[in-house]
Scaffold this motif. Structure first.
Motif, mmCIF file in Angstrom:
data_model
loop_
_atom_site.group_PDB
_atom_site.id
_atom_site.type_symbol
_atom_site.label_atom_id
_atom_site.label_comp_id
_atom_site.label_asym_id
_atom_site.label_seq_id
_atom_site.Cartn_x
_atom_site.Cartn_y
_atom_site.Cartn_z
ATOM 1 N N THR A 173 17.392 16.391 -32.049
ATOM 2 C CA THR A 173 17.789 16.693 -30.673
ATOM 3 C C THR A 173 16.601 16.449 -29.754
ATOM 4 O O THR A 173 15.497 16.159 -30.233
ATOM 5 C CB THR A 173 18.272 18.156 -30.561
ATOM 6 O OG1 THR A 173 18.728 18.392 -29.233
ATOM 7 C CG2 THR A 173 17.157 19.152 -30.847
ATOM 8 N N GLU A 174 16.809 16.539 -28.461
ATOM 9 C CA GLU A 174 15.694 16.419 -27.515
ATOM 10 C C GLU A 174 15.615 17.694 -26.694
ATOM 11 O O GLU A 174 16.631 18.151 -26.167
ATOM 12 C CB GLU A 174 15.896 15.210 -26.598
ATOM 13 C CG GLU A 174 15.617 13.913 -27.332
ATOM 14 C CD GLU A 174 15.775 12.669 -26.480
ATOM 15 O OE1 GLU A 174 15.867 12.782 -25.237
ATOM 16 O OE2 GLU A 174 15.813 11.575 -27.068
ATOM 17 N N ARG A 210 11.197 15.289 -29.037
ATOM 18 C CA ARG A 210 12.323 15.093 -29.936
ATOM 19 C C ARG A 210 12.065 16.005 -31.133
ATOM 20 O O ARG A 210 10.970 15.975 -31.708
ATOM 21 C CB ARG A 210 12.338 13.632 -30.366
ATOM 22 C CG ARG A 210 13.702 13.121 -30.621
ATOM 23 C CD ARG A 210 13.713 11.620 -30.701
ATOM 24 N NE ARG A 210 13.876 11.002 -29.421
ATOM 25 C CZ ARG A 210 13.242 9.901 -29.048
ATOM 26 N NH1 ARG A 210 12.416 9.298 -29.841
ATOM 27 N NH2 ARG A 210 13.464 9.386 -27.867
ATOM 28 N N GLU A 236 16.401 24.333 -23.534
ATOM 29 C CA GLU A 236 17.469 23.415 -23.127
ATOM 30 C C GLU A 236 17.360 22.243 -24.083
ATOM 31 O O GLU A 236 16.271 21.670 -24.223
ATOM 32 C CB GLU A 236 17.157 22.862 -21.732
ATOM 33 C CG GLU A 236 17.095 23.873 -20.645
ATOM 34 C CD GLU A 236 18.382 23.841 -19.840
ATOM 35 O OE1 GLU A 236 18.827 22.734 -19.514
ATOM 36 O OE2 GLU A 236 18.937 24.927 -19.590
ATOM 37 N N HIS A 237 18.447 21.906 -24.760
ATOM 38 C CA HIS A 237 18.345 20.700 -25.594
ATOM 39 C C HIS A 237 19.642 19.913 -25.600
ATOM 40 O O HIS A 237 20.712 20.440 -25.273
ATOM 41 C CB HIS A 237 17.878 21.041 -27.013
ATOM 42 C CG HIS A 237 18.803 21.948 -27.769
ATOM 43 N ND1 HIS A 237 19.925 21.506 -28.397
ATOM 44 C CD2 HIS A 237 18.751 23.291 -27.995
ATOM 45 C CE1 HIS A 237 20.529 22.522 -28.984
ATOM 46 N NE2 HIS A 237 19.836 23.618 -28.752
ATOM 47 N N THR A 238 19.521 18.640 -25.963
ATOM 48 C CA THR A 238 20.704 17.771 -26.005
ATOM 49 C C THR A 238 21.545 18.130 -27.232
ATOM 50 O O THR A 238 21.049 18.790 -28.161
ATOM 51 C CB THR A 238 20.286 16.292 -26.094
ATOM 52 O OG1 THR A 238 19.417 16.162 -27.232
ATOM 53 C CG2 THR A 238 19.556 15.823 -24.849
#
Ligand SMILES: Cc1cc2nc3c(=O)[nH]c(=O)nc-3n(C[C@H](O)[C@H](O)[C@H](O)COP(=O)(O)OP(=O)(O)OC[C@H]3O[C@@H](n4cnc5c(N)ncnc54)[C@H](O)[C@@H]3O)c2cc1C
Length: 401
Positions: A173-174, A210, A236-238
């Motif tokens: 994830t980012e 990442r 906060e992550h994708t």
């Protein structure tokens, strides 16, 4: 329809194979099932400086997001070992942009890339692969290079690959709005963090990274959430992307009648880190060289194409076996012993030695640095004091030392 050579898969292995074939004058069609190259992206994007040079890819702001000069490894109890280099050792790349760059190279060389086109089957005639069955019907070819990645449906249909041992659950994830040290990749060990492998933080700047992990458990998503919480608190992550990571080394056979396997489908990833872009790419170059000479000799039999396996083994066989030995050993030692090892390295003041060994070593061709570490008197002392003589003897045995 007909082509001299068909490549299945528009990932790095397939795109480099297509580029190398076309630049040698072979008429090549490369099929990618997605309509856009590089998506979906599941990769941490850590590629070495030497690796890119070996693949003949010039570093470009088009795909480079960050430069890496070192790293920090954390033992299960959180003891850090820091290795800082004096030069850029690796890049964090945007894999989608990187793959598109490779696609541009392949097209410039004359390869035909066909996107949004899934190869459904390998066409088999008289026990040899004679082309593929795609969306528009059959396409004949003298030879097919299968670069379909980990799933390996096509390879499996003819009794080859894909890797079955050492297949881990990977997830990436980012994160943004976090504090990370620019230029330093983090590796976190421990059964609680990532059983059977590790978690990583690859900075993309000073406030974004990442992050991901690979593990032997099916709970990769739960473990990732736990790791992000432990490392950053609330983030906060994708949306995390899951994909297998391979640590088991190459499959037993990478060629057949009219067929070669390259990249993840052939298990050509580094067992220590799971990185597959550089080794898959190097094997793609060897595959293209073999295909060119096979076409010239008008002989795409398995016997002729076995030269590909000989070639990649000559180039990378020692690397794969050293890294497999290191991986097996790391997998076999408990968290307690890893903690002891890290503690001994720190208390014996050997961090500097380790830093020098890594500085002189090669991020991809790791056999040299692994051997240097295992023959360094100070390191031997640390290994004996933290792991015991038997474990050291076993480790040295794995390396034929
Ligand atoms: C979480 C994670 C992090 C990673 N981080 C790194 C890293 O930092 N550095 C590194 O070097 N490696 C990393 N890797 C490994 C790396 O992503 C792979 O080794 C690499 O992508 C393999 O390249 P490939 O071309 O063999 O396969 P892929 O990249 O998987 O490409 C295969 C392509 O073939 C297509 N395809 C499949 N079947 C068909 C079909 N029948 N017809 C048409 N198209 C088809 C797929 O859609 C795909 O685009 C990571 C992997 C994971 C999962």
């Amino acid at each position: 329809m007909k082509a001299e050579a068909i490549v299945v898969g528009g990932g790095p292995a397939g795109l480099i194979a297509a580029r190398e074939l076309a630049s040698r004058g072979v008429e090549v069609k490369a099929y990618e099932e997605h309509t856009v190259i590089g998506e979906p992206n599941h990769c941490a994007g850590i590629l070495s400086v030497e690796g890119l040079a070996r693949l003949d890819v010039k570093p470009s702001p088009e795909f480079i997001q960050h430069e890496v000069r070192g790293g920090v490894a954390y033992s299960p109890d959180g003891t850090p070992i820091r290795i800082t280099g004096s030069r850029t050792r690796a890049y964090i790349v945007d894999r989608a942009a990187f793959d598109r760059h490779l696609a541009g190279q392949a097209e410039d060389a004359g390869a035909e890339l066909i996107l949004g086109h899934r190869v459904r089957e390998l066409l088999v005639e008289e026990n040899r692969v004679a082309g593929v069955l795609g969306n528009d019907g059959p396409v004949d070819a003298e030879v097919v290079i299968d670069c379909e990645g980990t799933a390996g449906f096509l390879a499996r249909s003819v009794g080859l690959g894909p890797p079955e041992r050492g297949v881990l659950s990977g997830i990436n994830t980012e994160v943004s709005g976090v504090e990370v040290e620019p230029g330093m990749v983090e590796v976190w060990l421990g059964e609680d963090v990532a059983p059977g492998f590790f978690a990583w933080v690859a900075p993309m700047g000073d406030d974004s990274a990442r992050c991901g992990l690979a593990c032997e458990s099916s709970d990769a998503k739960v473990l990732l959430e736990k790791f992000l919480e432990k490392r950053f608190g609330e983030t906060e992550h994708t949306i995390p992307v899951r994909w297998p990571v391979l640590k088991g080394g190459p499959v037993a056979k990478t060629y057949g009648e009219g067929l070669l396997l390259v990249g993840d489908v052939a298990g050509q990833t580094k067992p220590t880190t799971g990185g597959g872009v550089i080794f898959g790419g190097l094997c793609a170059v060897e595959a293209a060289k073999t295909v060119c000479s096979a076409l010239k000799a008008d002989d795409c039999s398995a016997e002729y194409l076995s030269r590909y396996e000989t070639a990649w083994e000559e180039l990378l066989g020692r690397e794969f076996s050293s890294m497999l030995a290191a991986r097996r050993f790391a997998d076999g030692i408990s968290d307690d012993r890893k903690d002891r090892l890290f503690g001994s390295l720190k208390s014996s003041g050997l961090e500097g030695t380790l830093e020098r060994l890594v500085e002189e070593g090669d991020m991809d061709m790791q056999s040299g640095v692994l051997r240097s570490a295992l023959t360094h008197p100070g390191m031997i002392g640390v290994l004996v004091s933290s792991l015991g003589r038997l474990a050291l003897a076993e480790l040295r045995g794995l390396f034929n030392l």
